[in-house]
Design an enzyme around this catalytic site. Structure first.
Site, short mmCIF file in Angstrom:
data_model
loop_
_atom_site.label_atom_id
_atom_site.label_comp_id
_atom_site.label_asym_id
_atom_site.label_seq_id
_atom_site.Cartn_x
_atom_site.Cartn_y
_atom_site.Cartn_z
N LYS A 1 0.84 -1.20 0.00
CA LYS A 1 0.00 0.00 0.00
C LYS A 1 0.88 1.25 0.00
CE LYS A 1 -2.64 1.74 3.49
NZ LYS A 1 -2.41 3.18 3.31
N LYS B 1 -7.80 7.48 -1.77
CA LYS B 1 -9.05 7.98 -1.15
C LYS B 1 -9.68 9.10 -1.97
CE LYS B 1 -7.97 6.73 3.63
NZ LYS B 1 -6.53 6.37 3.55
N ALA C 1 -12.41 11.43 -3.57
CA ALA C 1 -13.61 11.88 -2.87
C ALA C 1 -14.33 13.01 -3.61
CB ALA C 1 -13.24 12.35 -1.46
N TYR D 1 -5.89 0.90 17.07
CA TYR D 1 -5.39 -0.39 16.61
C TYR D 1 -6.13 -1.56 17.23
CZ TYR D 1 -1.28 2.06 14.77
OH TYR D 1 -0.44 2.89 14.08
P1 BMP Z 1 -0.39 2.73 10.64
O1 BMP Z 1 -0.48 1.20 10.75
O2 BMP Z 1 1.00 3.23 10.65
O3 BMP Z 1 -1.30 3.42 11.61
O4 BMP Z 1 -0.91 3.09 9.16
C1 BMP Z 1 -2.22 2.83 8.73
C2 BMP Z 1 -2.36 3.11 7.25
O5 BMP Z 1 -3.69 2.81 6.84
C3 BMP Z 1 -2.10 4.55 6.84
O6 BMP Z 1 -1.50 4.52 5.56
C4 BMP Z 1 -3.48 5.15 6.75
O7 BMP Z 1 -3.55 6.18 5.77
C5 BMP Z 1 -4.34 3.98 6.34
N1 BMP Z 1 -5.74 3.98 6.84
C6 BMP Z 1 -6.05 3.96 8.19
O8 BMP Z 1 -5.16 3.97 9.04
N2 BMP Z 1 -7.37 3.91 8.58
C7 BMP Z 1 -8.41 3.89 7.70
O9 BMP Z 1 -9.56 3.81 8.10
C8 BMP Z 1 -8.09 3.92 6.33
C9 BMP Z 1 -6.77 3.96 5.91
O10 BMP Z 1 -6.49 3.95 4.63
#
Ligand code: BMP
Length: 267
Positions: free
Chosen positions: A61, A94, A96, A216
């Site tokens: 990604k 994304k 929009a 998370y």
């Molecule tokens: P990280 O695991 O470092 O938090 O990164 C998450 C990734 O997923 C980022 O690239 C963010 O733009 C994307 N993302 C997210 O975190 N939540 C969503 O709901 C949608 C996303 O695309």
């Protein structure tokens, strides 16, 4: 039976979207449902990490607009790495806007996303025209789209009826929409009529979130409890101190995601 309990390879056989089929097949072959978000800002770092992580991931990604020294050589190299390691590229753009605008944003501009990214995504907020616009560019190139049905961030407005309407939009556009960015498998009618893939960001084993609203969950929560298909991990993987640790972390998440999948399908 529900797609929830089918293997990725069984699902590959009945999916008639070329991109989704290829993805499910390579997940099965490489034994991975891990996607890594390589959110770093230098071309060489992206290439180095992509080559390092190739064997562990099904989807790479990108956020191409955070790259400071972007040029088309970067995406050419990513395309070669995608072939070498067998993964798909997902530019997390994304989109929009209205159909006519996103068409240009997807096809042209500096990044020419449609020319190198297998998968991209869009917010359903403008209505179905956004899908129609992207489809005009993407379908002839065998590209595929994910709709953002839910987000991982605190206070997201993508919930409830908005999410349900997103699913309905996808069902009307199954030639191009292969699934969702979301937190839960919301639609699974169990009759094999339409298999949508659920790709889920907001995955971390060490922390619960960050200071900017990210939240998370664990691979087990995402794959087993919420029935999603692919875990997307960013900082949890690339935020390691050196390349050896990046690889270690990728393997840790790959195994956690795969074990959760095996549990879900009862193997
Ligand atoms: P990280 O695991 O470092 O938090 O990164 C998450 C990734 O997923 C980022 O690239 C963010 O733009 C994307 N993302 C997210 O975190 N939540 C969503 O709901 C949608 C996303 O695309």
């Amino acid at each position: 039976p529900s797609f929830l309990t089918q293997t990725y390879s069984e699902r590959a056989k009945v999916n008639d979207n070329a991109c989704a089929k290829k993805l499910l097949e390579l997940m099965d072959k490489k034994k991975t449902n891990l996607s890594v978000a390589i959110d770093v800002t230098k071309k060489d770092d992206i290439i180095r990490i992509a080559d390092l992580l190739g064997p562990y991931i099904c989807v790479l990604k990108t956020h191409i607009d955070i790259v400071e020294d972007f040029d088309m050589e970067l995406v050419e190299t990513l395309k070669q790495l995608a072939q070498k390691h067998e993964f798909l590229i997902f530019e997390d753009r994304k989109f929009a806007d209205i159909g006519n605008t996103v068409k240009h944003q997807y096809e042209g501009g500096v990044y020419k996303i449609a020319s190198w990214s297998d998968i991209t995504n869009a917010h359903p907020i403008p209505g179905e025209g956004i899908i129609k616009g992207l489809k005009e560019v993407g379908l002839p190139l065998n590209r595929a789209l994910l709709l953002l049905a839910e987000m991982s961030s605190k206070g997201t407005l993508a919930k409830g009826q908005y999410t349900l309407d997103t699913i309905e939009m996808a069902k009307r556009n199954t030639d191009f929409v292969i699934g969702f960015i979301g937190q839960n498998r919301i639609y699974d009618n169990g009759d094999n009529s339409q298999d949508f893939l659920y790709l889920t960001p907001g995955v971390g084993l060490e922390t619960k979130g960050d200071s900017l609203g990210q939240q998370y969950r664990t691979p087990h929560q995402v794959i087993v409890e919420s029935g999603c298909d692919i875990i997307i991990v960013g900082r949890g993987v690339y935020g390691a101190k050196d390349d050896a640790e990046i690889k270690e972390r990728a393997e840790k998440y790959r195994k956690a995601g795969w074990d959760a999948y095996l549990e879900r399908i009862g193997q």
